[in-house]
Design a protein around this motif. Sequence first.
Motif, PDB file in Angstrom:
ATOM      1  N   PHE A 232      29.042 -31.976  68.215  1.00  0.00           N
ATOM      2  CA  PHE A 232      29.954 -33.039  68.715  1.00  0.00           C
ATOM      3  C   PHE A 232      30.175 -34.051  67.705  1.00  0.00           C
ATOM      4  N   GLU A 233      31.457 -34.687  67.683  1.00  0.00           N
ATOM      5  CA  GLU A 233      31.588 -35.953  66.921  1.00  0.00           C
ATOM      6  C   GLU A 233      32.419 -36.853  67.763  1.00  0.00           C
ATOM      7  N   ALA A 234      32.477 -37.982  67.264  1.00  0.00           N
ATOM      8  CA  ALA A 234      33.305 -39.059  67.875  1.00  0.00           C
ATOM      9  C   ALA A 234      33.581 -39.966  66.953  1.00  0.00           C
ATOM     10  N   GLU A 235      34.923 -40.551  67.061  1.00  0.00           N
ATOM     11  CA  GLU A 235      35.746 -41.475  66.046  1.00  0.00           C
ATOM     12  C   GLU A 235      35.814 -42.734  66.672  1.00  0.00           C
ATOM     13  N   PHE A 236      35.376 -43.473  65.977  1.00  0.00           N
ATOM     14  CA  PHE A 236      35.661 -45.025  66.317  1.00  0.00           C
ATOM     15  C   PHE A 236      36.793 -45.661  65.794  1.00  0.00           C
ATOM     16  N   ASN A 237      37.666 -46.239  66.804  1.00  0.00           N
ATOM     17  CA  ASN A 237      38.934 -46.939  66.373  1.00  0.00           C
ATOM     18  C   ASN A 237      38.974 -48.170  66.671  1.00  0.00           C
ATOM     19  N   LYS A 238      38.651 -49.177  65.840  1.00  0.00           N
ATOM     20  CA  LYS A 238      38.599 -50.501  66.098  1.00  0.00           C
ATOM     21  C   LYS A 238      39.896 -51.305  66.670  1.00  0.00           C
ATOM     22  N   SER A 239      41.016 -50.759  66.108  1.00  0.00           N
ATOM     23  CA  SER A 239      42.394 -51.331  66.232  1.00  0.00           C
ATOM     24  C   SER A 239      42.595 -50.981  67.985  1.00  0.00           C
ATOM     25  N   GLN A 240      42.257 -49.580  68.259  1.00  0.00           N
ATOM     26  CA  GLN A 240      42.740 -49.089  69.612  1.00  0.00           C
ATOM     27  C   GLN A 240      41.499 -49.219  70.618  1.00  0.00           C
ATOM     28  N   THR A 241      40.404 -49.647  70.030  1.00  0.00           N
ATOM     29  CA  THR A 241      39.259 -50.004  70.883  1.00  0.00           C
ATOM     30  C   THR A 241      38.885 -48.736  71.462  1.00  0.00           C
ATOM     31  N   SER A 242      38.885 -47.672  70.907  1.00  0.00           N
ATOM     32  CA  SER A 242      38.566 -46.330  71.363  1.00  0.00           C
ATOM     33  C   SER A 242      37.341 -45.726  70.556  1.00  0.00           C
ATOM     34  N   PHE A 243      36.586 -44.806  71.455  1.00  0.00           N
ATOM     35  CA  PHE A 243      35.654 -43.898  70.913  1.00  0.00           C
ATOM     36  C   PHE A 243      35.644 -42.611  71.389  1.00  0.00           C
ATOM     37  N   HIS A 244      36.689 -41.788  70.943  1.00  0.00           N
ATOM     38  CA  HIS A 244      36.886 -40.471  71.662  1.00  0.00           C
ATOM     39  C   HIS A 244      35.821 -39.396  71.120  1.00  0.00           C
ATOM     40  N   LEU A 245      35.448 -38.706  72.210  1.00  0.00           N
ATOM     41  CA  LEU A 245      34.404 -37.601  71.854  1.00  0.00           C
ATOM     42  C   LEU A 245      35.088 -36.295  71.562  1.00  0.00           C
ATOM     43  N   LYS A 246      34.785 -35.408  70.413  1.00  0.00           N
ATOM     44  CA  LYS A 246      35.625 -34.441  70.160  1.00  0.00           C
ATOM     45  C   LYS A 246      34.428 -33.120  69.569  1.00  0.00           C
ATOM     46  N   LYS A 247      34.965 -32.059  69.916  1.00  0.00           N
ATOM     47  CA  LYS A 247      34.275 -31.132  69.218  1.00  0.00           C
ATOM     48  C   LYS A 247      35.425 -30.083  68.906  1.00  0.00           C
ATOM     49  N   PRO A 248      35.276 -29.354  67.604  1.00  0.00           N
ATOM     50  CA  PRO A 248      36.442 -28.435  67.166  1.00  0.00           C
ATOM     51  C   PRO A 248      36.494 -27.231  67.994  1.00  0.00           C
ATOM     52  N   SER A 249      35.450 -26.694  68.588  1.00  0.00           N
ATOM     53  CA  SER A 249      35.382 -25.390  69.413  1.00  0.00           C
ATOM     54  C   SER A 249      34.616 -25.525  70.460  1.00  0.00           C
ATOM     55  N   ALA A 250      35.106 -25.464  71.512  1.00  0.00           N
ATOM     56  CA  ALA A 250      34.219 -25.586  72.770  1.00  0.00           C
ATOM     57  C   ALA A 250      33.583 -24.350  73.180  1.00  0.00           C
ATOM     58  N   LEU A 251      32.296 -24.554  73.920  1.00  0.00           N
ATOM     59  CA  LEU A 251      31.478 -23.690  74.303  1.00  0.00           C
ATOM     60  C   LEU A 251      31.363 -23.725  75.910  1.00  0.00           C
ATOM     61  N   VAL A 252      31.296 -22.563  76.401  1.00  0.00           N
ATOM     62  CA  VAL A 252      31.067 -22.719  77.997  1.00  0.00           C
ATOM     63  C   VAL A 252      29.764 -23.440  78.355  1.00  0.00           C
ATOM     64  N   SER A 253      28.841 -23.142  77.531  1.00  0.00           N
ATOM     65  CA  SER A 253      27.684 -24.355  77.764  1.00  0.00           C
ATOM     66  C   SER A 253      27.908 -26.021  77.579  1.00  0.00           C
ATOM     67  N   ASP A 254      28.966 -26.084  77.191  1.00  0.00           N
ATOM     68  CA  ASP A 254      29.234 -27.706  77.141  1.00  0.00           C
ATOM     69  C   ASP A 254      29.680 -28.079  78.229  1.00  0.00           C
ATOM     70  N   SER A 255      29.865 -27.340  79.298  1.00  0.00           N
ATOM     71  CA  SER A 255      30.467 -27.969  80.711  1.00  0.00           C
ATOM     72  C   SER A 255      29.263 -28.805  81.176  1.00  0.00           C
ATOM     73  N   ALA A 256      29.659 -30.102  81.468  1.00  0.00           N
ATOM     74  CA  ALA A 256      28.707 -31.011  81.776  1.00  0.00           C
ATOM     75  C   ALA A 256      29.403 -32.220  81.988  1.00  0.00           C
TER      76      ALA A 256
END
Lengths: 117, 111
Positions: free
Chosen positions: A63-87
Amino acid sequence: AQSVAQPEDQVNVAEGNPLTVKCTYSVSGNPYLFWYVQYPNRGLQFLLKYITGDNLVKGSYGFEAEFNKSQTSFHLKKPSALVSDSALYFCAVRTGDTAGNNRKLIWGLGTSLAVNP
Amino acid sequence: EPEVTQTPSHQVTQMGQEVILRCVPISNHLYFYWYRQILGQKVEFLVSFYNNEISEKSEIFDDQFSVERPDGSNFTLKIRSTKLEDSAMYFCASSAWEVQYFGAGTRLSVL
């Protein structure tokens, strides 16, 4: 007032596809931002954090996340999802007060991620 | 890997009774916390504890609640005279600095 918004109650993605779980925040001062994951009958497990430095932070399980100060966002990302990521995924924020006080985390409602085979 | 442990995993009590929720934080951590999550709602901060005293508490944490670190390893949350609305999942956490590590929680059911 400090707050965290996770605008999606649920995110569905096919295995192998990229995933994004959104988070926006409102906090006075510099934010400390966190993502946690909760599997059924388990506690809140730390994934990654942004304190300072590079806006793209990497964490556990790809997992990775991108901090965007101007948009006050911190979205979580993953390039390729796995079934085991379900949570259930939670975004949290606290102020960057280093005096020792004000360490409380303010939480979003959580986003349920379902990765379909 | 060190972890925060909480006992019991599920506590059922009658309204008006006192309950004690127990936590063993990670051994070298100095900051301790309690949060709760009422079903379907956000995780809410209750209290933080450092250097043997409360460092911060929320409006929820009124005289009904108390925390204690009775020895070098345990951290407890006491709820006196429980109410129906105290039914929730209670999470203990500990930290050395920025990252808070959580236990699996105690589900409190007040009948």
